[in-house]
Every structure is written in structure tokens, then in C-alpha cells.
Write a protein that holds these residues in place. Structure first.
Motif, PDB file in Angstrom:
ATOM      1  N   LEU A  20       0.846  -1.197   0.000  1.00 33.36           N
ATOM      2  CA  LEU A  20       0.000   0.000   0.000  1.00 33.36           C
ATOM      3  C   LEU A  20       0.876   1.240   0.000  1.00 33.36           C
ATOM      4  N   GLU A  21       1.899   1.209   0.835  1.00 33.86           N
ATOM      5  CA  GLU A  21       2.833   2.336   0.927  1.00 33.86           C
ATOM      6  C   GLU A  21       3.514   2.594  -0.415  1.00 33.86           C
ATOM      7  N   ALA A  22       3.758   1.517  -1.169  1.00 35.83           N
ATOM      8  CA  ALA A  22       4.403   1.650  -2.479  1.00 35.83           C
ATOM      9  C   ALA A  22       3.404   2.107  -3.549  1.00 35.83           C
ATOM     10  N   GLY A  23       2.160   2.364  -3.154  1.00 34.80           N
ATOM     11  CA  GLY A  23       1.189   2.949  -4.075  1.00 34.80           C
ATOM     12  C   GLY A  23       0.294   1.942  -4.778  1.00 34.80           C
ATOM     13  N   HIS A  24       0.318   0.688  -4.352  1.00 36.71           N
ATOM     14  CA  HIS A  24      -0.521  -0.315  -5.009  1.00 36.71           C
ATOM     15  C   HIS A  24      -1.892  -0.405  -4.334  1.00 36.71           C
ATOM     16  N   ARG A  76      26.032   2.026  -3.507  1.00 34.56           N
ATOM     17  CA  ARG A  76      25.002   3.020  -3.703  1.00 34.56           C
ATOM     18  C   ARG A  76      24.408   3.488  -2.382  1.00 34.56           C
ATOM     19  N   ALA A  77      23.975   4.784  -2.394  1.00 33.99           N
ATOM     20  CA  ALA A  77      23.282   5.293  -1.216  1.00 33.99           C
ATOM     21  C   ALA A  77      21.906   4.644  -1.194  1.00 33.99           C
ATOM     22  N   GLU A  78      21.378   4.338  -0.024  1.00 33.15           N
ATOM     23  CA  GLU A  78      20.029   3.800   0.048  1.00 33.15           C
ATOM     24  C   GLU A  78      19.332   4.381   1.264  1.00 33.15           C
ATOM     25  N   PRO A  79      17.999   4.274   1.333  1.00 32.42           N
ATOM     26  CA  PRO A  79      17.298   4.842   2.472  1.00 32.42           C
ATOM     27  C   PRO A  79      17.909   4.347   3.792  1.00 32.42           C
ATOM     28  N   ALA A 124      10.142   2.310   0.327  1.00 34.06           N
ATOM     29  CA  ALA A 124      10.994   3.233  -0.442  1.00 34.06           C
ATOM     30  C   ALA A 124      12.251   2.513  -0.916  1.00 34.06           C
ATOM     31  N   ARG A 125      12.810   1.687  -0.052  1.00 35.77           N
ATOM     32  CA  ARG A 125      14.032   0.950  -0.413  1.00 35.77           C
ATOM     33  C   ARG A 125      13.751  -0.001  -1.587  1.00 35.77           C
ATOM     34  N   ALA A 126      12.625  -0.717  -1.499  1.00 33.89           N
ATOM     35  CA  ALA A 126      12.276  -1.661  -2.565  1.00 33.89           C
ATOM     36  C   ALA A 126      12.083  -0.927  -3.885  1.00 33.89           C
ATOM     37  N   GLN A 127      11.388   0.218  -3.825  1.00 34.09           N
ATOM     38  CA  GLN A 127      11.111   0.944  -5.068  1.00 34.09           C
ATOM     39  C   GLN A 127      12.369   1.545  -5.658  1.00 34.09           C
TER      40      GLN A 127
END
Ligand SMILES: NC(=O)c1ccc[n+]([C@@H]2O[C@H](COP(=O)([O-])OP(=O)(O)OC[C@H]3O[C@@H](n4cnc5c(N)ncnc54)[C@H](OP(=O)(O)O)[C@@H]3O)[C@@H](O)[C@H]2O)c1
Length: 357
Positions: free
Chosen positions: A21-25, A340-343, A304-307
Motif C-alpha cells: 500500500l505504501e508503495a502505491g498499489h 550506492r546510497a540507500e534509504p 521506499a528501499r524496494a522501489q
């Protein structure tokens, strides 16, 4: 995307739904008892039983992808037969729908070894789900560490209640446990990476540990001094009975899991770490998060990390398709992943409220 999550009330599913849900689905959450559903209000609850396709067929017809997070170990010794029927029925219910993707969380284990009944059943479900017309992505995992995981609960209770453990040789078998937040990151991430469609991946945490070391390190975190004495004469079957005496994990779940401990469950195929290249949670931190002495990363960070990982994987694939020419400022993803930088969801991040809403 519109998604159906089966097993939405379970240990994994109940964390996956808020992350999606947080990822917008848009999420449809399947459970056999809608009145007992305690997930986010934004999820659309579907009351259904995978064994009875009529109860969820209309929901399947409305979604683009489905997560299959079901097992029947709690239902008794015939769990393999139920899981076979459930998977067949689920695949049948997808026929004639526009379902594009299915994502299944299965079990790790080397195929050439004699797999336990539980692991064989997880593998059988995987091959049944692969018969559908959609693209299946399978993620195979060993023990998932988190509050509510039955397999971790056995480790916690044994460590907490038994200062001296006489165990079979399996206690030296190698395993690659993974934190629940990392599992959810993979589950959310693969949805947006088209290269994962139709593929099987192995997922694990950053350490390979024997069960003995897992017990001992959990003991240290719980401040318990633990003596583990492996003896060759003790069979896993007998040890399953003393686990019954010491823990309150239901026998129907504990026995198949214990009989599976003879199988080495370690990641051999590392491709997913190139695609979704985030920093995975060390075992000790995962245990502390499971015990509640450290907070799990908040759901917003996991989503956010997954996206962000999925976006980078997709960009990397597009670059690769465009041709072999690369500039210094466009390094290949496989080389750059760990830098890479990540959350900020790692060990040093501020504790935040537990996931969920
Ligand atoms: N936990 C681990 O350590 C681990 C490790 C590796 C892989 N996995 C895999 O991860 C997946 C999820 O495991 P979990 O630990 O989250 O399991 P869990 O907590 O025991 O949850 C099982 C879920 O299955 C649902 N379910 C069972 N029978 C059903 C049926 N006939 N119809 C509809 N729903 C049914 C239950 O929903 P209701 O009761 O609400 O209907 C429940 O939400 C499984 O595929 C498992 O093999 C787990």
C-alpha cells in the motif's frame, strides 16, 4: 498495480500488505475469516479459501498480480496434500483472467539432497504455480527472522527455556536466515523489475550460520548461557518430541520444520543480490528486532528501499539493452550495488514505531 495477497493475515503477508500500500498499489487481502482481519483499512478484504476457487475467483479477475503466501502446516499431517490441492485450485482460478504476474515465497534447499517432506511440498507448490499462464517469480528462503515467525519462535523458546540442549547432528547444518524486513523488500521490489518475471531466485541474509550458532547467538542476546551438545544417536524425530515439551509452537508446524533441519539451506544463486542490491540485516540485529529490543525498519522505509532498488535495476537493464557502451559515470549495476546510497534503514538508524498502521 492491483494486487491480491493470499496469506495476508500471516507472518509475512501481514507485513507485506502495508508495504505494498505504501508503495502505491491497490491491495486485496485474502483471508478465510474477514471478521478477524486486523490489517490496514486501505486494503480490500476478500473472504475466501484457496481450496474453494469460487470464493476468490472474482477478486482474481480484477488484479494484475498475486502473491502466494500460503501453507497448510497448521492443518495436520496431510499438509502436503492440502497444499497441492490449494495450489492447483489457485492456478485453475487464474484461468481466463488477465493476471500477469504471480510471486511465491517458497523454501530454500539443495535439490540433489533428500529434501524433507515440508521442503518437498514447498517445491511441489512452486512447480504447480509455474503451470499458470502468468509469469511466476519464486523467492526461496530459509528461516525468516521476525516476531511471529513460527520457525524463529522455536529458536527463541528453546534458547529461553533450555540451558542445556542435547541435540541431533542437525544442529551443525548450515542455514542462511533472513530478516523479515529484507524478505518484504524483495517481495515488493521484484514486482517492479520485469527481469524477475518467470524466474526463481534464492534469498538470504548476510551470514551463513549453523543452527547451533543461531541458538548460541540468540542465547547471548537473551542473556542466557547455553550449552549445546550434539550427539550422533539422537534422531530428528526424537528431537521433535522434546521440542513439543519445551515450546508452545503447534506440533503440526514444529515437526515438519524440525525434520527439515537436516537439509542445508544456503543461497547458491546470488543473482537477486545484483538486481536488488540493498544492505541486508545482520542476524543479531534481526533477532533483536524480532524480540522487540530494536525496532524493525518502518514500513515507509522498506517500501521506499524496494522501489528505489527496483528503479535502479530497471535503469540498469535498459542501459544494458541500449548497448555495451558505458561511461565512467554510468557504472554497471553489479559493480556499483554495494556502494550506492540507500534509504537509512540500517543498524545505525533511529528506532521508529513498529511496522503496520
Ligand atoms: N516463516 C518462515 O520462516 C518462512 C520461511 C521460508 C518461506 N516461508 C513461506 O512464506 C509463506 C508465508 O509463510 P508465513 O510464515 O507467513 O505463514 P503463516 O504465518 O503461518 O500464515 C499462513 C497464511 O496462510 C493462510 N492460509 C492457510 N490456509 C489457507 C487456505 N486454505 N485458504 C486461504 N488462506 C489460507 C492463512 O490465512 P487465514 O488463516 O487468515 O485464512 C495465513 O495468513 C509460505 O509460503 C512459507 O512457505 C516462510
Amino acid at each position: 498495480m492491483r494486487l491480491l495477497v493470499t496469506g495476508a493475515t500471516g507472518f509475512v503477508g501481514s507485513r507485506l500488505v502495508p508495504a505494498l500500500l505504501e508503495a502505491g498499489h491497490e491491495v486485496y487481502a485474502l483471508t478465510r475469516d474477514a471478521t478477524g482481519y486486523e490489517g490496514p483499512d486501505e486494503a480490500r478484504v476478500v473472504e475466501g479459501n484457496v481450496l474453494d476457487p469460487e470464493t476468490y475467483k472474482s477478486a482474481l479477475a480484477e488484479v494484475d498480480a498475486a502473491y502466494y503466501l500460503i501453507h497448510s502446516m497448521g492443518s495436520g499431517t496431510d499438509f502436503a496434500e492440502r497444499d497441492r490441492r490449494a495450489a492447483h485450485n489457485f492456478v485453475r482460478a487464474t484461468e481466463g483472467t488477465d493476471l500477469d504476474r504471480m510471486i511465491y515465497l517458497g523454501g530454500l534447499g539443495e535439490e540433489q539432497e533428500r529434501l524433507s517432506k515440508h521442503l518437498q511440498s514447498r517445491r511441489e507448490v512452486e512447480s504447480i504455480l509455474a503451470e499458470g499462464t502468468y509469469d511466476l517469480t519464486t523467492l526461496r528462503a530459509a528461516i525468516v527472522i521476525g516476531a511471529g515467525s513460527q520457525s524463529f519462535e522455536m529458536i527463541r523458546q528453546l534458547t529461553d527455556r533450555l540451558p542445556v540442549m542435547i541435540t541431533p547432528k542437525w544442529v551443525r547444518t548450515e542455514c542462511q536466515p533472513i530478516a523479515i524486513s529484507d524478505v518484504v523488500t524483495y517481495l515488493v521490489g521484484v514486482l517492479d523489475v520485469s527481469e524477475t518475471a518467470g524466474e526463481t531466485f534464492e534469498i538470504g541474509g548476510p551470514e551463513v550460520l549453523s543452527y547451533q550458532v543461531m541458538l548460541e547467538r540468540t542465547g547471548e542476546i537473551l542473556d542466557r548461557r547455553l550449552f549445546v551438545l550434539p550427539v550422533p544417536v539422537l534422531s530428528p524425530k526424537i528431537s521433535a518430541y522434546w521440542v513439543d515439551l519445551v515450546t508452545d509452537v503447534p506440533k503440526s508446524v514444529a515437526h515438519p520444520l524440525i525434520l527439515g533441519l537436516e537439509n542445508r539451506v544456503v543461497v547458491e544463486d546470488h543473482r537477486i543480490e545484483q538486481l536488488l542490491a540493498f544492505e541486508r540485516t545482520p542476524f543479531d540485529l534481526a533477532v533483536k528486532q524480532a524480540l522487540g529490543t530494536e525496532h524493525e525498519p518502518p514500513i515507509e522505509h522498506i517500501a521506499a528501499r524496494a522501489q528505489s532498488e527496483a528503479e535502479q535495476a530497471t535503469a540498469g537493464a535498459e542501459r544494458a539493452k541500449a548497448g555495451p557502451e558505458r561511461t565512467e559515470s554510468e557504472p554497471e549495476r553489479a559493480e556499483s550495488g554495494s556502494e550506492r546510497a540507500e534509504p537509512d534503514v540500517g543498524p545505525g538508524s533511529e528506532p521508529e514505531p513498529r511496522p503496520g498502521r
